[in-house]
Design an enzyme around this catalytic site. Structure first.
Site, mmCIF file in Angstrom:
data_model
loop_
_atom_site.group_PDB
_atom_site.id
_atom_site.type_symbol
_atom_site.label_atom_id
_atom_site.label_comp_id
_atom_site.label_asym_id
_atom_site.label_seq_id
_atom_site.Cartn_x
_atom_site.Cartn_y
_atom_site.Cartn_z
ATOM 1 N N TRP A 1 0.754 -1.696 0.262
ATOM 2 C CA TRP A 1 -0.367 -0.019 -0.174
ATOM 3 C C TRP A 1 1.143 1.384 -0.386
ATOM 4 C CZ3 TRP A 1 -1.380 3.489 4.210
ATOM 5 C CH2 TRP A 1 -0.357 3.291 5.893
ATOM 6 N N ASP A 2 1.879 1.204 -0.001
ATOM 7 C CA ASP A 2 2.840 2.235 0.319
ATOM 8 C C ASP A 2 3.465 3.310 -1.153
ATOM 9 O OD1 ASP A 2 4.047 0.211 2.082
ATOM 10 O OD2 ASP A 2 6.034 0.325 1.804
ATOM 11 N N GLU B 1 0.428 -1.966 12.997
ATOM 12 C CA GLU B 1 0.930 -3.913 13.100
ATOM 13 C C GLU B 1 1.764 -4.564 14.521
ATOM 14 O OE1 GLU B 1 3.485 -4.548 10.293
ATOM 15 O OE2 GLU B 1 2.568 -3.979 8.773
ATOM 16 N N LYS C 1 3.493 1.603 16.343
ATOM 17 C CA LYS C 1 4.168 1.316 15.008
ATOM 18 C C LYS C 1 4.021 2.667 14.014
ATOM 19 C CE LYS C 1 6.284 -1.529 11.597
ATOM 20 N NZ LYS C 1 5.584 -2.691 10.991
ATOM 21 N N GLN C 2 3.567 2.676 13.330
ATOM 22 C CA GLN C 2 3.744 3.623 12.939
ATOM 23 C C GLN C 2 1.696 4.433 13.053
ATOM 24 O OE1 GLN C 2 3.849 0.380 9.693
ATOM 25 N NE2 GLN C 2 2.764 1.927 8.236
#
Ligand code: BGC
Length: 772
Positions: free
Chosen positions: A357-358, A488, A601-602
């Site tokens: 998906w980046d 994640e 995480k992000q």
């Protein structure tokens, strides 16, 4: 973190040879041209630690997966972009003694990558164990003009001896991927041919049947004079070489010039590849290194013309941003809708060179802003072409009636990932693919894309969301259970805010697109109804109900949307208060501890707040930013850019700058100790976004370009370029802002809240107190 790359505005420089850094440098100094790419391995033999890597875009192998416990729905294979034939090899033996940088003593070693021209130069003096000393300067590039060509100039001077020298210029197809799951080799030889200075090797991949054909013309000059050659095919399988033998006198310089062709059956007919390779190397050697290089440079000049970012007053920052732009431009040229962008591009094997998906979430904005429109459009077309596979993928999981679930990782549209918590649950990716369509249209104005490509993808994704939610009697609302958000560090959660938001947003957007099609393309819409058996009334009624009654976890007391149900049951301890020595937590904590912790995480909830920032007032944005930023560990390099852009949006400019710095030199300084695996190509696009959207304050709202620039205190000035609709804008920021439209016609841009009409080549100069 390392600090050995010398700061320079246009060059990446390594001075002195440290074998411990070799794999890192092999990644950093990689070159590519969108069709092929290569790590900065040495031409001559190197028996030290190295990751040999030559990659051909789109040429993959379905490596059989390894999993502990098989789960129904898992894919059988993980597609990998293959390590392909090594075409750079030039081995040297001096009186029977091999030149090997691992056994010789090396002085004056220098590697330079000129980002303006994508030329890699390496020079050194080597003393062989026998005491013989040579000076070497090697240059190479992969042509941007003729993407099947590469060229090398390898100069070697004898400093203290006269002796026989044997030079073997070879192509080696006996290569493998270091991360091959069962130590298999993926290539078989098909044929090879040698005619004097020209040799050819054609290989075929097992299972997938891709052909790759390498050819080369090698010539040798001593003190400028060409030498006659004795052709030889090495007895080894999968190799072919031209060998030269000569007596080199002390002080003499030999020059090996190698013109290489690299083709794959993705771009050429199998039967025609060898002939094409012959023609290509013939023409290349006739043109010569300098002319080929000049043609290649012209293309690079054009690329920089529309993509460069200039920073004055901070060389490290300047090098950092150019390196990111440079690597992105080497990785994807957008001339082939079958190709995409792997998280490591052509610079390493990690992530298998496949698509995440980046691409939609991070890379698309970069290519929209810096390249012709068709480049970004081809990224969308890649997914459009995979729609049928996405529908089959959803069917395997039990969905029906044209519901589409795009894979978490893929090369040909089929899912390759098999960790249940990601493959089946990290479905927000479907939302990113839908969002990219609206982003593209908002930016370019190309609504035609919806008829039918965009619409068909949106319909498949909307159908998926409509089946993925369920009605909760308890909540009297629609819910989405068992998902993993972008974070994640937690799996199998219920009602992840971001995923629910993406679902509702997609349904809403698809409804608008249907209105547009009915109005502007009624016949095509009728065709769509037939093609997709679309029961508009019934299906859209369900969508509207979901939009109206979707559940979003909200804590009334704090006014916070929660990342997922029950998030506040966690012990909330800000990152700043944790033991910093335990970071990164993914290397220091058990997975169990990570899953139960509050650490993110992000960007997850904030990914939605970033994409849909116009739906929230400043106070709401700030409240959510403060809460989530304080517990985010940014252990994905994709994370700081999103937080940084939001920080700028809410007026936290120092924070935006701090977050920007976390990714700007990520690979050059090997921040995460993982550059040896390859460069973080997709997060490089995030760095560009962070620059343009944080410092430039760029966004597009309802088709109107907005800018809200500021400049970090330590910089004297910066400038960036933007392709926007038919204009090409140059935005220069120092104590004042200058903005010029270099294209014919005019464009309306809102700067610091006020609208301006920018007419061709008329500079608009504005000033405001904007230093932080
Ligand atoms: C991130 C994903 C990303 C992947 C590839 C992972 O570490 O969590 O969001 O898609 O890397 O870059």
């Amino acid at each position: 973190m390392k600090d050995y790359i010398i700061h320079s505005e246009w060059k990446v420089i390594e001075d002195g040879f440290n074998p411990d850094n070799n794999r890192i440098s092999e990644s950093i100094f990689s070159i590519g041209n969108g069709h092929t790419g290569q790590r900065a391995n040495f031409e001559e033999k190197y028996s030290g630690d190295s990751l040999q890597g030559n990659y051909l875009a789109g040429v993959y192998y379905p490596d059989k997966t390894r999993v502990g416990w098989w789960k129904n729905g898992y894919p059988e294979y993980f597609a990998k972009i293959l390590n392909a034939a090594n075409w750079i090899g030039i081995h040297l033996e001096i009186e029977g003694e091999e030149l090997d940088l691992a056994t010789a003593s090396i002085q004056k070693f220098r590697r330079e990558l000129d980002m303006r021209t994508a030329l890699l130069t390496r020079s050194f003096v080597a003393t062989l164990p026998s005491g013989k000393q040579v000076e070497v300067v090697a240059k190479r590039f992969l042509s941007m003009k003729q993407q099947e060509l590469g060229a090398i100039q390898y100069r070697l001077r004898s400093l203290n001896f006269s002796a026989p020298v044997r030079i073997t210029s070879f192509i080696d197809g006996d290569v493998m991927n270091e991360d091959s799951n069962y130590d298999e080799k993926f290539w078989d030889e098909v044929e090879k041919e040698a005619q004097g200075q020209e040799v050819f090797l054609c290989m075929k991949t097992k299972k997938t049947g891709f052909y790759a054909c390498n050819g080369q013309h090698t010539r040798l000059l001593v003190n400028g004079k060409a030498l006659v050659v004795k052709p030889e095919i090495l007895p080894k399988e999968k190799q072919v070489a031209t060998v030269f033998e000569l007596d080199l006198k002390e002080g003499q310089e030999l020059l090996v010039e190698k013109f290489a062709s690299i083709t794959s059956s993705l771009h050429y007919k199998k039967e025609a590849m060898l002939a094409h390779g012959k023609q290509a190397v013939q023409q290349a050697q006739q043109k010569g290194f300098d002319q080929l290089f000049a043609e290649h440079c012209q293309l690079w000049e054009q690329k920089w013309e529309t993509a460069d970012i200039e920073i004055k007053g901070d060389v490290a920052a300047q090098q950092g941003i150019r390196f990111n732009i440079f690597q992105l431009m080497q990785t994807y040229t957008g001339d082939d809708e079958r190709l995409n962008i792997g998280p490591k591009g052509f610079t390493g094997e990690k992530y298998g060179g496949v698509t995440y998906w980046d691409t939609e979430a991070y890379c698309l904005p970069f290519f929209l802003g810096t390249a012709p429109e068709k480049v970004a459009k081809n990224l969308l077309m890649y997914r459009y072409k995979h729609l049928q596979k996405a529908i089959e993928n959803a069917e395997k999981l039990g969905f029906n009636h044209g519901a589409a679930l795009y894979p978490m990782v893929t090369i040909n549209g089929e899912e390759c990932h098999n960790e249940w918590e990601i493959t089946f649950e990290e479905i927000h990716r479907n939302g990113a693919i839908a969002y990219a369509i609206s982003h593209y249209i908002n930016y370019t104005g190309d609504r035609q894309y919806l008829a039918p490509y965009g619409f068909e993808v949106l319909l498949g994704i909307s159908r998926f969301w409509a089946q993925r939610v369920n009605w909760s009697e308890a909540k009297q609302a629609y819910v989405m259970l068992g998902v993993t958000g972008p974070n994640e560090y937690e799996n199998n959660v219920n009602n992840n805010f971001h995923t629910n938001k993406m679902a509702v947003w997609t349904l809403n957007y698809t409804l608008k697109v249907i209105d547009y099609l009915k109005r502007d393309h009624p016949y095509l819409f009728e065709e769509m109804i037939q093609k997709w058996k679309f029961n508009e009334l019934q299906e859209t009624a369900v969508w509207r109900e979901i939009i109206e009654k979707m559940y979003f976890p909200l804590d009334e007391k704090s006014g916070l949307y929660l990342q997922q149900d029950g998030f506040l049951d966690k012990e909330i301890i800000p990152v700043q208060q944790m033991n910093q020595e335990e970071r990164p937590i993914n290397q220091n904590w058990s997975w169990d501890r990570i899953l139960r912790s509050c650490y993110i995480k992000q960007a997850d909830t904030l990914q939605s707040f970033y994409w849909f920032q116009d739906e929230f007032d400043m106070e709401t944005l700030t409240r959510h930013f403060d809460f989530y930023e304080s517990i985010t560990v940014h252990e994905s390099s994709l994370s700081p850019c999103v937080h940084g852009i939001l920080a700028a949006r809410i007026g936290r400019r120092e924070k935006a700058y701090e977050l920007y710095l976390r990714t700007a030199r990520l690979d050059l300084d090997d921040y995460n100790n993982d550059t040896e695996d390859g460069l973080h190509i997709t997060s490089m696009a995030g760095t560009w976004m962070a620059f343009v959207e944080s410092f430039g304050g760029m966004r597009v709202k309802n088709g109107q370009l907005l800018l809200d620039p500021f400049i970090p205190e330590s910089w004297e000035s910066y400038s960036f370029k933007l392709n926007y609709r038919n204009s090409h804008l140059e935005i220069q920021m120092s104590d004042e802002l200058k903005i010029t439209n270099h294209n014919p016609g005019s464009v309306s841009v809102t700067i610091w809240g006020k609208e301006y009409e920018l007419v061709e080549n008329q500079e608009v100069v504005l000033s405001k107190e904007v230093k932080i």
